[in-house]
Design a protein around this motif. Structure first.
Motif, PDB file in Angstrom:
ATOM      1  N   ILE A  29     -13.288   6.377  -7.468  1.00  0.00           N
ATOM      2  CA  ILE A  29     -13.899   6.876  -6.145  1.00  0.00           C
ATOM      3  C   ILE A  29     -14.774   5.808  -5.340  1.00  0.00           C
ATOM      4  O   ILE A  29     -15.758   5.019  -6.017  1.00  0.00           O
ATOM      5  N   GLY A  30     -14.153   5.818  -4.158  1.00  0.00           N
ATOM      6  CA  GLY A  30     -15.008   4.482  -3.403  1.00  0.00           C
ATOM      7  C   GLY A  30     -14.492   3.416  -3.578  1.00  0.00           C
ATOM      8  O   GLY A  30     -15.375   2.427  -4.014  1.00  0.00           O
ATOM      9  N   PHE A  31     -13.149   2.990  -3.767  1.00  0.00           N
ATOM     10  CA  PHE A  31     -12.588   2.022  -4.288  1.00  0.00           C
ATOM     11  C   PHE A  31     -12.797   0.626  -3.581  1.00  0.00           C
ATOM     12  O   PHE A  31     -12.326  -0.492  -3.702  1.00  0.00           O
ATOM     13  N   GLY A  32     -13.345   0.733  -2.151  1.00  0.00           N
ATOM     14  CA  GLY A  32     -13.393  -0.440  -1.465  1.00  0.00           C
ATOM     15  C   GLY A  32     -12.193  -0.948  -0.871  1.00  0.00           C
ATOM     16  O   GLY A  32     -11.349  -0.202  -0.471  1.00  0.00           O
ATOM     17  N   ASN A  33     -11.697  -2.229  -1.341  1.00  0.00           N
ATOM     18  CA  ASN A  33     -10.451  -2.704  -0.870  1.00  0.00           C
ATOM     19  C   ASN A  33      -9.298  -2.493  -2.176  1.00  0.00           C
ATOM     20  O   ASN A  33      -8.179  -2.735  -1.944  1.00  0.00           O
ATOM     21  N   GLY A  51      -6.942   6.542  -6.605  1.00  0.00           N
ATOM     22  CA  GLY A  51      -7.826   6.074  -6.024  1.00  0.00           C
ATOM     23  C   GLY A  51      -8.419   6.971  -4.658  1.00  0.00           C
ATOM     24  O   GLY A  51      -7.440   7.486  -4.060  1.00  0.00           O
ATOM     25  N   ILE A  52      -9.623   7.184  -4.572  1.00  0.00           N
ATOM     26  CA  ILE A  52     -10.029   8.169  -3.501  1.00  0.00           C
ATOM     27  C   ILE A  52     -11.085   7.325  -2.694  1.00  0.00           C
ATOM     28  O   ILE A  52     -12.165   6.920  -3.193  1.00  0.00           O
ATOM     29  N   GLU A  53     -10.658   7.137  -1.338  1.00  0.00           N
ATOM     30  CA  GLU A  53     -11.648   6.317  -0.401  1.00  0.00           C
ATOM     31  C   GLU A  53     -11.555   6.809   1.076  1.00  0.00           C
ATOM     32  O   GLU A  53     -10.478   7.294   1.391  1.00  0.00           O
ATOM     33  N   VAL A  54     -12.431   6.714   1.687  1.00  0.00           N
ATOM     34  CA  VAL A  54     -12.450   7.153   3.020  1.00  0.00           C
ATOM     35  C   VAL A  54     -12.239   6.047   4.269  1.00  0.00           C
ATOM     36  O   VAL A  54     -11.848   6.370   5.245  1.00  0.00           O
ATOM     37  N   GLY A  60      -5.547   0.922   3.480  1.00  0.00           N
ATOM     38  CA  GLY A  60      -4.430   0.206   3.683  1.00  0.00           C
ATOM     39  C   GLY A  60      -4.248  -0.815   3.026  1.00  0.00           C
ATOM     40  O   GLY A  60      -3.003  -1.433   2.741  1.00  0.00           O
ATOM     41  N   HIS A  61      -5.409  -1.684   2.700  1.00  0.00           N
ATOM     42  CA  HIS A  61      -5.304  -2.733   1.682  1.00  0.00           C
ATOM     43  C   HIS A  61      -4.621  -2.511   0.294  1.00  0.00           C
ATOM     44  O   HIS A  61      -3.619  -2.966  -0.146  1.00  0.00           O
ATOM     45  N   LEU A  62      -5.113  -1.299  -0.238  1.00  0.00           N
ATOM     46  CA  LEU A  62      -4.495  -0.829  -1.653  1.00  0.00           C
ATOM     47  C   LEU A  62      -3.180  -0.439  -1.409  1.00  0.00           C
ATOM     48  O   LEU A  62      -2.427  -0.717  -2.278  1.00  0.00           O
ATOM     49  N   LEU A  63      -2.766   0.252  -0.407  1.00  0.00           N
ATOM     50  CA  LEU A  63      -1.479   0.710  -0.201  1.00  0.00           C
ATOM     51  C   LEU A  63      -0.567  -0.352   0.024  1.00  0.00           C
ATOM     52  O   LEU A  63       0.439  -0.425  -0.952  1.00  0.00           O
ATOM     53  N   ARG A  64      -0.884  -1.520   0.404  1.00  0.00           N
ATOM     54  CA  ARG A  64       0.231  -2.600   0.396  1.00  0.00           C
ATOM     55  C   ARG A  64       0.094  -3.361  -0.803  1.00  0.00           C
ATOM     56  O   ARG A  64       1.509  -3.563  -1.231  1.00  0.00           O
ATOM     57  N   GLY A  65      -1.056  -3.373  -1.625  1.00  0.00           N
ATOM     58  CA  GLY A  65      -0.810  -4.002  -2.986  1.00  0.00           C
ATOM     59  C   GLY A  65       0.152  -2.962  -3.803  1.00  0.00           C
ATOM     60  O   GLY A  65       0.853  -3.494  -4.811  1.00  0.00           O
ATOM     61  N   VAL A  66      -0.069  -1.470  -3.749  1.00  0.00           N
ATOM     62  CA  VAL A  66       0.959  -0.785  -4.474  1.00  0.00           C
ATOM     63  C   VAL A  66       2.532  -1.074  -4.102  1.00  0.00           C
ATOM     64  O   VAL A  66       3.176  -1.126  -5.004  1.00  0.00           O
ATOM     65  N   GLU A  67       2.509  -1.116  -2.991  1.00  0.00           N
ATOM     66  CA  GLU A  67       4.029  -1.534  -2.410  1.00  0.00           C
ATOM     67  C   GLU A  67       4.610  -3.002  -2.783  1.00  0.00           C
ATOM     68  O   GLU A  67       5.643  -2.977  -3.486  1.00  0.00           O
ATOM     69  N   ARG A  69       3.777  -4.618  -5.458  1.00  0.00           N
ATOM     70  CA  ARG A  69       3.861  -4.551  -6.884  1.00  0.00           C
ATOM     71  C   ARG A  69       4.672  -3.460  -7.414  1.00  0.00           C
ATOM     72  O   ARG A  69       4.876  -3.285  -8.432  1.00  0.00           O
ATOM     73  N   SER A  70       4.969  -2.553  -6.399  1.00  0.00           N
ATOM     74  CA  SER A  70       6.278  -1.322  -6.685  1.00  0.00           C
ATOM     75  C   SER A  70       5.627  -0.424  -7.954  1.00  0.00           C
ATOM     76  O   SER A  70       6.262  -0.115  -9.031  1.00  0.00           O
ATOM     77  N   LEU A  71       4.286  -0.262  -7.664  1.00  0.00           N
ATOM     78  CA  LEU A  71       3.572   0.687  -8.913  1.00  0.00           C
ATOM     79  C   LEU A  71       3.849   2.085  -8.628  1.00  0.00           C
ATOM     80  O   LEU A  71       3.649   2.704  -7.781  1.00  0.00           O
ATOM     81  N   GLN A  72       4.401   2.558  -9.869  1.00  0.00           N
ATOM     82  CA  GLN A  72       4.763   4.092  -9.898  1.00  0.00           C
ATOM     83  C   GLN A  72       3.453   4.754 -10.537  1.00  0.00           C
ATOM     84  O   GLN A  72       3.566   6.078 -10.360  1.00  0.00           O
ATOM     85  N   ASN A  73       2.470   4.061 -10.813  1.00  0.00           N
ATOM     86  CA  ASN A  73       1.382   4.846 -11.548  1.00  0.00           C
ATOM     87  C   ASN A  73      -0.094   4.730 -10.722  1.00  0.00           C
ATOM     88  O   ASN A  73      -0.983   4.960 -11.331  1.00  0.00           O
ATOM     89  N   LEU A  74      -0.002   4.353  -9.669  1.00  0.00           N
ATOM     90  CA  LEU A  74      -1.236   4.528  -8.896  1.00  0.00           C
ATOM     91  C   LEU A  74      -1.114   5.012  -7.275  1.00  0.00           C
ATOM     92  O   LEU A  74      -0.012   4.568  -6.509  1.00  0.00           O
TER      93      LEU A  74
END
Ligand SMILES: C[S@@+](CC[C@H](N)C(=O)[O-])C[C@H]1O[C@@H](n2cnc3c(N)ncnc32)[C@H](O)[C@@H]1O
Length: 215
Positions: A29-33, A51-54, A60-67, A69-74
């Motif tokens: 909760i509130g993961f920042g970047n 991850g939950i963040e407002v 956007g930063h985290l979504l870019r990281g997920v893409e 690294r091709s993460l299926q679990n985040l």
């Protein structure tokens, strides 16, 4: 967001439908970047992470990281975490909840804005499986003491700290975040709290509108 986000709605099935594997669930909760959650999800392909963040740039930063690294679990929810906890998370479904360096709101007149206070604490505890863990950290000592008192007062949580202070050693998955670095530059000590969900049945986790902290 369409690829790696989950839209807020009041359907608890959204969470399990978002993952290809059936696995223990961790929430931040509130993961920042989002760097901590990105590293956890990378190191632990055997768990699912939400991850939950407002804050849009952090999301956007985290979504870019997920893409990248091709993460299926985040997966990521951009919404008020209290509403997510209240409406989207099945009680007793989460193995671990992280709330790292929540806004401390140091001025007394702003304490009501703090995220970690009753009844949010019991709502978080109610999301956890028995044996699941609520992990919070802060570099603001008065907030740390306040959390400690409130967590100790919860019927649903037991302190896992080994020493007399009530504070725990940081688990190794907790990276040094931007907010922690800032606190250290200011000479602040960091406090970790690790509390386990016990098997007491919660009376009600409902957050009444007048009890909800703003923001
Ligand atoms: C002080 S920052 C800490 C960020 C990160 N955990 C770290 O340690 O770098 C607190 C974060 O909590 C987020 N936040 C505050 N209230 C929130 C809420 N109700 N729902 C979701 N996120 C929230 C803020 O947007 C902010 O990014």
């Amino acid at each position: 967001m369409p690829a790696y986000g989950i839209n807020f709605n009041e359907d608890t099935a959204q969470i399990s439908n978002a993952f290809v594997q059936h696995a223990p669930l961790w929430l931040e909760i509130g993961f920042g970047n989002g760097d901590t959650l990105l590293e956890i999800a990378t190191a632990r392909p055997d768990i699912n992470c939400i991850g939950i963040e407002v804050h849009a740039p952090g999301v956007g930063h985290l979504l870019r990281g997920v893409e990248n690294r091709s993460l299926q679990n985040l997966r990521v929810i951009r919404h008020d975490a209290i509403e997510v906890v209240e409406h989207m998370i099945e009680p007793g479904s989460v193995e671990r909840i992280l709330v790292l360096f929540p806004d401390p709101w140091p001025k007394k007149r702003h304490h009501k804005r703090r995220l970690l206070k009753q009844p949010v604490i019991d709502a978080l505890a109610n999301c956890l499986l028995p044996g699941g863990v609520l992990h919070c950290a802060t570099d603001w000592q008065p907030y740390a003491q306040d959390m400690l008192e409130q967590f100790n007062a919860s019927q649903l949580l037991d302190n896992l700290a080994a020493g007399d202070s009530g504070f725990a050693q940081p688990p190794e998955y907790r990276l040094q975040t931007r907010f922690e670095s800032r606190g250290q530059r200011l000479g602040h000590q960091v406090f970790d709290l690790l509390f386990e969900r016990n098997s007491t049945v919660a009376e009600s986790s409902e957050l009444k509108p007048h009890n909800r902290p703003p923001g």
